[in-house]
Design a protein around this motif. Structure first.
Motif, PDB file in Angstrom:
ATOM      1  N   GLU A 280       1.000  -1.252  -0.112  1.00  0.00           N
ATOM      2  CA  GLU A 280       0.245   0.378  -0.257  1.00  0.00           C
ATOM      3  C   GLU A 280       0.865   1.101   0.052  1.00  0.00           C
ATOM      4  O   GLU A 280       0.951   2.329  -0.875  1.00  0.00           O
ATOM      5  N   ALA A 281       1.897   1.381   1.059  1.00  0.00           N
ATOM      6  CA  ALA A 281       2.847   2.163   0.561  1.00  0.00           C
ATOM      7  C   ALA A 281       3.910   2.310  -0.141  1.00  0.00           C
ATOM      8  O   ALA A 281       4.079   3.273  -0.718  1.00  0.00           O
ATOM      9  N   ALA A 282       4.155   1.390  -0.878  1.00  0.00           N
ATOM     10  CA  ALA A 282       4.332   1.915  -2.161  1.00  0.00           C
ATOM     11  C   ALA A 282       3.792   2.318  -3.442  1.00  0.00           C
ATOM     12  O   ALA A 282       3.635   2.811  -4.074  1.00  0.00           O
ATOM     13  N   SER A 283       2.459   1.324  -3.208  1.00  0.00           N
ATOM     14  CA  SER A 283       1.062   2.239  -3.886  1.00  0.00           C
ATOM     15  C   SER A 283       1.453   3.777  -3.944  1.00  0.00           C
ATOM     16  O   SER A 283       0.924   3.909  -5.281  1.00  0.00           O
ATOM     17  N   LEU A 284       1.457   4.299  -3.099  1.00  0.00           N
ATOM     18  CA  LEU A 284       0.223   5.230  -3.441  1.00  0.00           C
ATOM     19  C   LEU A 284       1.923   6.431  -3.491  1.00  0.00           C
ATOM     20  O   LEU A 284       1.960   7.209  -3.046  1.00  0.00           O
ATOM     21  N   ASN A 285       2.778   6.490  -3.632  1.00  0.00           N
ATOM     22  CA  ASN A 285       3.874   6.434  -4.394  1.00  0.00           C
ATOM     23  C   ASN A 285       4.492   6.274  -5.963  1.00  0.00           C
ATOM     24  O   ASN A 285       5.472   6.689  -6.569  1.00  0.00           O
ATOM     25  N   TYR A 286       3.846   5.430  -6.387  1.00  0.00           N
ATOM     26  CA  TYR A 286       4.115   4.405  -7.660  1.00  0.00           C
ATOM     27  C   TYR A 286       4.448   5.968  -8.575  1.00  0.00           C
ATOM     28  O   TYR A 286       2.356   5.852  -8.776  1.00  0.00           O
ATOM     29  N   GLY A 287       5.218   6.196  -9.445  1.00  0.00           N
ATOM     30  CA  GLY A 287       5.113   6.386 -10.372  1.00  0.00           C
ATOM     31  C   GLY A 287       5.300   8.515 -10.102  1.00  0.00           C
ATOM     32  O   GLY A 287       4.756   9.295 -10.703  1.00  0.00           O
ATOM     33  N   TYR A 288       5.640   8.293  -8.622  1.00  0.00           N
ATOM     34  CA  TYR A 288       5.385   9.459  -8.366  1.00  0.00           C
ATOM     35  C   TYR A 288       5.855  11.086  -8.434  1.00  0.00           C
ATOM     36  O   TYR A 288       5.979  12.202  -8.166  1.00  0.00           O
ATOM     37  N   HIS A 289       6.229  10.772  -9.657  1.00  0.00           N
ATOM     38  CA  HIS A 289       7.511  11.655 -10.678  1.00  0.00           C
ATOM     39  C   HIS A 289       6.324  12.212 -11.483  1.00  0.00           C
ATOM     40  O   HIS A 289       6.763  13.402 -12.014  1.00  0.00           O
ATOM     41  N   ASN A 290       6.119  11.557 -12.141  1.00  0.00           N
ATOM     42  CA  ASN A 290       4.869  12.448 -13.128  1.00  0.00           C
ATOM     43  C   ASN A 290       3.899  11.980 -13.247  1.00  0.00           C
ATOM     44  O   ASN A 290       3.251  13.072 -13.829  1.00  0.00           O
ATOM     45  N   THR A 291       3.220  11.405 -11.960  1.00  0.00           N
ATOM     46  CA  THR A 291       2.129  11.183 -11.884  1.00  0.00           C
ATOM     47  C   THR A 291       1.957  12.363 -10.455  1.00  0.00           C
ATOM     48  O   THR A 291       2.222  12.957  -9.585  1.00  0.00           O
ATOM     49  N   SER A 292       0.767  12.934 -11.367  1.00  0.00           N
ATOM     50  CA  SER A 292       0.064  14.548 -10.225  1.00  0.00           C
ATOM     51  C   SER A 292      -0.312  14.020  -9.195  1.00  0.00           C
ATOM     52  O   SER A 292      -0.812  14.002  -8.013  1.00  0.00           O
ATOM     53  N   ILE A 293      -1.986  13.224  -9.215  1.00  0.00           N
ATOM     54  CA  ILE A 293      -3.024  12.844  -8.466  1.00  0.00           C
ATOM     55  C   ILE A 293      -3.093  11.479  -8.221  1.00  0.00           C
ATOM     56  O   ILE A 293      -2.986  10.728  -9.776  1.00  0.00           O
ATOM     57  N   SER A 306     -16.262   0.980  12.301  1.00  0.00           N
ATOM     58  CA  SER A 306     -14.801   0.953  12.090  1.00  0.00           C
ATOM     59  C   SER A 306     -14.378   2.242  12.624  1.00  0.00           C
ATOM     60  O   SER A 306     -14.612   3.540  12.693  1.00  0.00           O
ATOM     61  N   MET A 307     -13.175   2.116  13.096  1.00  0.00           N
ATOM     62  CA  MET A 307     -12.375   4.242  13.151  1.00  0.00           C
ATOM     63  C   MET A 307     -10.825   3.419  13.010  1.00  0.00           C
ATOM     64  O   MET A 307     -10.065   2.151  13.749  1.00  0.00           O
ATOM     65  N   GLU A 308     -10.550   3.431  11.688  1.00  0.00           N
ATOM     66  CA  GLU A 308      -8.885   3.032  11.015  1.00  0.00           C
ATOM     67  C   GLU A 308      -8.124   4.445  10.658  1.00  0.00           C
ATOM     68  O   GLU A 308      -8.559   5.005   9.964  1.00  0.00           O
ATOM     69  N   ALA A 309      -6.468   4.454  11.113  1.00  0.00           N
ATOM     70  CA  ALA A 309      -6.090   4.759  10.150  1.00  0.00           C
ATOM     71  C   ALA A 309      -4.683   4.626   9.941  1.00  0.00           C
ATOM     72  O   ALA A 309      -4.335   3.375  10.190  1.00  0.00           O
ATOM     73  N   PRO A 310      -4.155   4.849   8.674  1.00  0.00           N
ATOM     74  CA  PRO A 310      -2.730   3.953   7.878  1.00  0.00           C
ATOM     75  C   PRO A 310      -1.846   4.205   9.053  1.00  0.00           C
ATOM     76  O   PRO A 310      -1.992   4.965   9.973  1.00  0.00           O
ATOM     77  N   GLY A 311      -1.243   2.965   8.939  1.00  0.00           N
ATOM     78  CA  GLY A 311      -0.253   2.752   9.788  1.00  0.00           C
ATOM     79  C   GLY A 311       1.255   3.442   9.508  1.00  0.00           C
ATOM     80  O   GLY A 311       1.047   4.913   8.629  1.00  0.00           O
ATOM     81  N   TYR A 312       2.645   3.616   9.809  1.00  0.00           N
ATOM     82  CA  TYR A 312       3.539   4.290  10.372  1.00  0.00           C
ATOM     83  C   TYR A 312       4.026   4.590   8.639  1.00  0.00           C
ATOM     84  O   TYR A 312       4.014   5.722   8.131  1.00  0.00           O
ATOM     85  N   LEU A 313       4.066   3.217   8.054  1.00  0.00           N
ATOM     86  CA  LEU A 313       4.424   3.041   6.679  1.00  0.00           C
ATOM     87  C   LEU A 313       3.374   4.210   5.577  1.00  0.00           C
ATOM     88  O   LEU A 313       4.804   5.187   4.650  1.00  0.00           O
ATOM     89  N   ILE A 314       2.855   4.092   5.629  1.00  0.00           N
ATOM     90  CA  ILE A 314       2.150   4.297   5.072  1.00  0.00           C
ATOM     91  C   ILE A 314       1.706   6.078   5.300  1.00  0.00           C
ATOM     92  O   ILE A 314       1.736   6.726   4.045  1.00  0.00           O
ATOM     93  N   GLN A 315       1.793   6.185   6.124  1.00  0.00           N
ATOM     94  CA  GLN A 315       1.882   7.710   7.032  1.00  0.00           C
ATOM     95  C   GLN A 315       3.188   8.088   5.957  1.00  0.00           C
ATOM     96  O   GLN A 315       3.033   9.044   5.217  1.00  0.00           O
ATOM     97  N   LYS A 316       4.852   7.730   6.187  1.00  0.00           N
ATOM     98  CA  LYS A 316       5.114   7.960   5.887  1.00  0.00           C
ATOM     99  C   LYS A 316       5.555   8.051   4.405  1.00  0.00           C
ATOM    100  O   LYS A 316       5.939   9.216   3.838  1.00  0.00           O
ATOM    101  N   ALA A 317       5.297   7.259   3.479  1.00  0.00           N
ATOM    102  CA  ALA A 317       4.909   6.820   2.187  1.00  0.00           C
ATOM    103  C   ALA A 317       3.941   8.416   1.603  1.00  0.00           C
ATOM    104  O   ALA A 317       4.573   8.827   0.376  1.00  0.00           O
ATOM    105  N   VAL A 318       3.014   8.863   2.693  1.00  0.00           N
ATOM    106  CA  VAL A 318       1.983   9.960   2.060  1.00  0.00           C
ATOM    107  C   VAL A 318       2.800  11.081   2.096  1.00  0.00           C
ATOM    108  O   VAL A 318       2.949  12.108   1.113  1.00  0.00           O
ATOM    109  N   VAL A 319       3.633  11.655   3.679  1.00  0.00           N
ATOM    110  CA  VAL A 319       4.470  12.527   3.227  1.00  0.00           C
ATOM    111  C   VAL A 319       5.369  12.921   2.509  1.00  0.00           C
ATOM    112  O   VAL A 319       6.053  13.609   2.181  1.00  0.00           O
TER     113      VAL A 319
END
Ligand code: NAG
Ligand code: NAG
Ligand code: NAG
Length: 899
Positions: A280-293, A306-319
């Motif tokens: 999931e972390a990799a997917s949110l940065n996949y091709g992120y130099h060229n992909t904008s959105i 439910s109450m769920e937040a992205p884990g550390y790794l996914i947060q790091k990918a988003v940041v």
């Protein structure tokens, strides 16, 4: 610091070279972990993994120094159900030895354990999880009438697409004030050219004649099947294709057109089976130099419980995305607010939609009314058009020349917003991720002015939990974007956690102390001073995040509000009838955009209430708040780092030290989503409303009854549709398998333990360097955390195991089919027998290419035993119950080799 040559070579490779071909995963035969290596530590990555009996697979997406590692699963007989994770245990024992060693005068005994443990910042087992699409199941077709105004637009622009006149979200003849309003931009030649949007979804039919010409293959990947192309394969894999059509359907003679019909669309397939955080972390940065959105129409289950937040790794990918994506302008993450409003679900209980890095988009229907499914919350930014009041979204479908007429839900609202953002970026590519948010806030237009949910903010803008700042108007948005002056970099003011009546939460998630929530509620106030703004280089307020620690016997009863110095109130949590969890809010983070541009100086008051239900009670233990905004002096801007130990209350005293070494842990609670869409088949036909406030309940007025619980979504859905409709997915029983939340804290604990102990380690080492001879001061710093760790070891291991077993039943698979058939397969007992060994050789290869090639042929035989034997300091007995089992092919075997 000297690094081995091969490691240097690996680090010098562009990250994409390592991650461009992620190998297929085999969760049935291997255990996977993510290891964060400290390149400035004493041990190389190679050494760390070999000491732990692991092998490196690849870098985690675009995250530097994060590695996916694995080991063969040991044979099942050797592991009782309660077996702790041996890798975590081994690392823990290294840490203990390292720490024990450092309080003696001589360091020799602890050298190896210290080298290894000081070089590993973070180690987390990976488990498969399923995400839920926010799409509706198919319903009856919409309005067949041909619209004259749409015809005019079509003829002016030469649009031949046969279903264009049914795409009311593009040109709405019946309610012309309710459409995305982009045809005026097309007439000016603004069609999204040069912008790439990625649909993070269940695939994208690049063979569709309506999408092929705009398909961007380089930015596409299938993280479910680990293939290059995001081919839809399951019978219900049509969601991503439909969303893609809304953005980038080609102007031709097939179906309709997309909002940005000359832009490109990529497909990143993650929803067609369980995936782990690493993917999931990799997917949110996949091709992120060229992909904008990144268009994300999914999230935790919208079931109101439910109450769920992205884990550390996914947060790091988003940041990482917002800091380094799109050439540093920041990846734009657009999230659908969720379809659970009828279950009292709120987008502030979803850590993706309430992230400051997401633009959260809710839905309005073709009459501009609030569709009953669309979730409200203080983190909603805008609304875009989707199904309801008798009409759905008409778009492209899977197939060569196939159109969808039943698309909808907030799932379809988000891609409509993405289309508008693509148009804006095509004329102003230099807009940052925050510029796009500012433009939303400023250009969104009020609808249904009589709706009681509207309130005026301190900055004078209307805001509503249902509509955010209002409807996103494509024309106004892009015109404003053309004239927009870029915002200065981000600044923030962090208020450290405030304990209420000695409220605490420890590393295991155990909460104690705090003020009982009485009929009057519990209030607490902090003051923001002008001085704090100056000190933090803070100019103008944007988002506010509020973290709370609340224990409660029934979470759904709790209400949380934040009141600003200007008496603007943000409802952060309102009552949720079906949420009977007794786990409270263990450092859960809420977000509000309602105070955007408000002067933050003055008193901020948080109030926590509950329903006063008989037999239900809780305590308010503490809270913290962070104000996010723009800098005064852009040249002094800092880059935000994902924080550490952030769910502990109080925050650890040495936090500043630990933070600078940027340690790691997951946030808040996690649970597995239920794979139902929570959107009944009538989502398109039921008339919307504009007369109700989003959150009507007042404390004490609505006591949940047993009937409420009985009618809770999980139980009611099977009766609504006994056979799963396509969008309900494949795992109706999965939720039951993970009904126990015990593993959650166990798993979080496992991560925290190593984050914390690494933190203590570094802190101590830093202290050590400063006062070389004063070992006694160091040992004192150790006592508390290490004892926590010792207590936690077994618990976390057990939790992890339960997690595996819970999913094993539905997600285990065999070698060849890998993760794809996580859905079809075997039993956890099918783990392949065979030993765990050491493999330290492959990174020694001087040629990184061949090093990568050898990854495919991992050998189980220890081959570097002499090397290992030379260190007499390894544990003489690995502290794992497995060592009581038979001697071969296990950790026992490994430890014997070491001796
Ligand atoms: C839609 O765009 C047109 C320009 O094409 C603009 O004049 C109009 O005000 C917009 N409609 C709404 C409802 O804002
Ligand atoms: C990004 O686009 C550039 C220019 O079109 C291209 O050369 C490069 O290979 C692309 N990068 C990736 C990772 O696809
Ligand atoms: C909180 O702890 C302090 C120090 O241990 C104690 O003096 C005080 O009475 C406690 N307060 C409450 C409300 O328990």
């Amino acid at each position: 610091m000297r690094l081995p040559l091969p490691l240097v070579l690996l680090l010098l490779l562009p990250p994409c070279a390592l991650s461009s071909q992620p190998p297929r995963r085999s969760y049935s035969t291997h255990d996977y972990y993510v290891l964060e290596h400290l390149p400035l530590g004493d041990a190389s990555l190679d050494e760390c993994v070999s000491r732990l009996g692991l092998e490196v697979i690849e870098q985690v997406g675009e995250l530097q120094n994060h590695w996916l590692v694995r080991r063969s699963k040991p044979s099942p007989e050797l592991f009782a159900r309660t077996t702790a994770d041996p890798i975590l245990e081994l690392l823990q024992s290294f840490r203990q030895q390292a720490n024990a060693g450092s309080i003696h005068a001589r360091f020799e005994d602890a050298r190896l354990p210290r080298r290894v443990s000081s070089s590993i910042k973070y180690l987390e087992p990976q488990a498969l999880r399923q995400r839920v699409k926010r799409a509706p199941p198919p319903v009856h077709p919409g309005n067949e009438e041909v619209k004259s105004n749409a015809r005019e637009v079509a003829s002016r622009l030469g649009i031949q697409d046969p279903t264009f006149t049914k795409q009311w979200h593009l040109v709405n003849d019946e309610y012309p004030e309710h459409m995305m309003n982009v045809s005026g931009l097309w007439e000016e030649g603004i069609t999204g050219r040069g912008i790439i949007s990625a649909l993070v979804d269940d695939g994208l039919d690049y063979n569709s004649d309506d999408l092929a010409a705009n398909f961007y293959a380089e930015g596409s990947y299938d993280f479910n099947d680990h293939e290059d192309l995001p081919t839809p394969k399951l019978f219900d894999d049509h969601h991503g294709t439909r969303c893609a059509g809304q953005i980038g359907a080609v102007k031709n003679d097939v179906c309709g057109i997309g909002i940005a019909y000359d832009s490109q669309v990529a497909g990143i397939r993650i929803l067609s089976g369980p995936i782990s955080d690493v993917d999931e972390a990799a997917s949110l940065n996949y091709g992120y130099h060229n992909t904008s959105i990144y268009s994300c129409s999914w999230g935790p289950a919208d079931d109101g419980r439910s109450m769920e937040a992205p884990g550390y790794l996914i947060q790091k990918a988003v940041v990482n995305g917002i800091q380094n994506g799109r050439g540093g302008k920041g990846s734009v993450y657009v999230f659908a607010s969720g379809n659970g409003a009828q279950h009292d679900d709120q987008c502030n209980f979803d850590g993706y939609t309430n992230s400051i890095y997401s633009i959260t988009v809710a839905a309005v229907d073709f009459k501009g009314l609030h569709p009953y499914y669309s979730e409200a919350c203080a983190a909603n930014m805008v609304v875009a058009y989707s199904s309801g009041s008798g009409n759905n979204i008409v778009t492209t479908d899977v197939g060569k020349n196939k159109c969808a007429t039943t698309h909808g839900g907030t799932s379809a609202a988000a891609p409509n917003a993405v289309g508008v953002f693509a148009l804006a970026l095509s004329v102003r590519p230099e807009l940052s991720w925050r510029d796009l948010q500012h433009l939303c806030v400023r250009t969104a237009e009020m609808i249904n002015p009589d709706d009681p949910d509207w309130e005026t903010t301190a900055a004078g803008r209307p805001f509503s939990y249902k509509y955010g700042f209002g409807r996103l108007d494509g024309y106004s948005y892009v015109k404003a974007a053309q004239a927009w002056e870029l915002v200065k970099p981000q600044a923030w003011i962090e208020i450290q956690p405030i304990q209420i009546e000695n409220g605490t939460m420890d590393i295991l998630g155990t909460m104690s102390g705090g003020a009982p929530i009485t009929a009057q509620g519990v209030k607490n106030t902090v003051t923001i001073t002008q001085d704090m703004l100056v000190q933090n280089n803070f100019e103008k307020l944007e988002h506010i995040t509020v973290k709370v620690w609340i224990s409660h016997t029934r979470r759904g009863d709790v209400e949380v509000e934040l009141v600003s110095p200007n008496s603007i109130k943000s409802v952060l949590a309102a009552r949720r009838r079906y949420d009977s969890a007794n786990t409270g809010f263990p450092g859960w983070r809420f977000m509000t955009v309602k105070h955007w541009d408000e002067n933050p100086v003055g008193d901020w008051t948080i109030q926590v209430n509950d329903q006063g239900s008989e037999g239900e009670f809780g305590n308010f233990l503490g809270w913290s708040m962070t104000l996010w905004g723009s800098t005064v002096d852009a040249s002094k801007a800092k880059l935000y780092e994902v924080p550490v130990l952030e769910t502990l209350l109080p925050s650890p005293q040495e936090e500043t030290v630990i933070t600078t070494s940027s340690l790691a842990l997951t946030t808040a609670t996690k649970s597995f989503p239920k794979p139902t869409s929570h959107l009944p088949t009538d989502h398109g036909s039921i008339e919307g409303e504009a007369t109700m406030p989003a959150f009507t309940n007042k404390p004490g007025t609505a006591t949940p009854t047993a009937q409420d619980d009985a009618a809770a979504p999980t139980e009611s859905i099977p009766s609504e549709s006994s056979t799963p409709t396509p969008d309900e997915g494949w795992f109706p029983d999965m939720a039951n398998l993970v009904s126990s939340q015990k593993w959650v804290f166990g798993a979080i604990g496992a991560v925290i333990v190593f984050g914390l102990s690494a933190g203590i380690f570094f802190w101590r080492r830093a202290v050590n360097r400063r006062r070389r001879a004063q070992y006694s001061t160091l040992s004192r710093g150790d006592d508390v955390p290490m004892s926590s760790i010792a207590r936690n070891g077994g618990v976390s291991g057990q939790g992890t195991k339960e997690l595996y077993d819970a999913f094993g039943e539905v997600s285990d698979d065999d070698d060849d089919v890998d993760e794809e058939t996580g859905l079809t397969g075997g039993r956890p007992q099918d783990r392949s027998p065979g030993g765990l060994g050491f493999h330290s050789g492959f990174l020694d290869d001087d040629d990184p290419e061949s090093a990568r090639a050898t990854q495919a042929t991992y050998r189980d035989e220890p081959e570097d035993v002499d090397h290992l034997r030379s260190h007499s300091t390894l544990p003489s007995r690995i502290p794992s119950p497995s060592s009581s089992g038979s001697g071969d092919g296990s950790w026992e075997h490994a430890s014997q080799q070491l001796r």
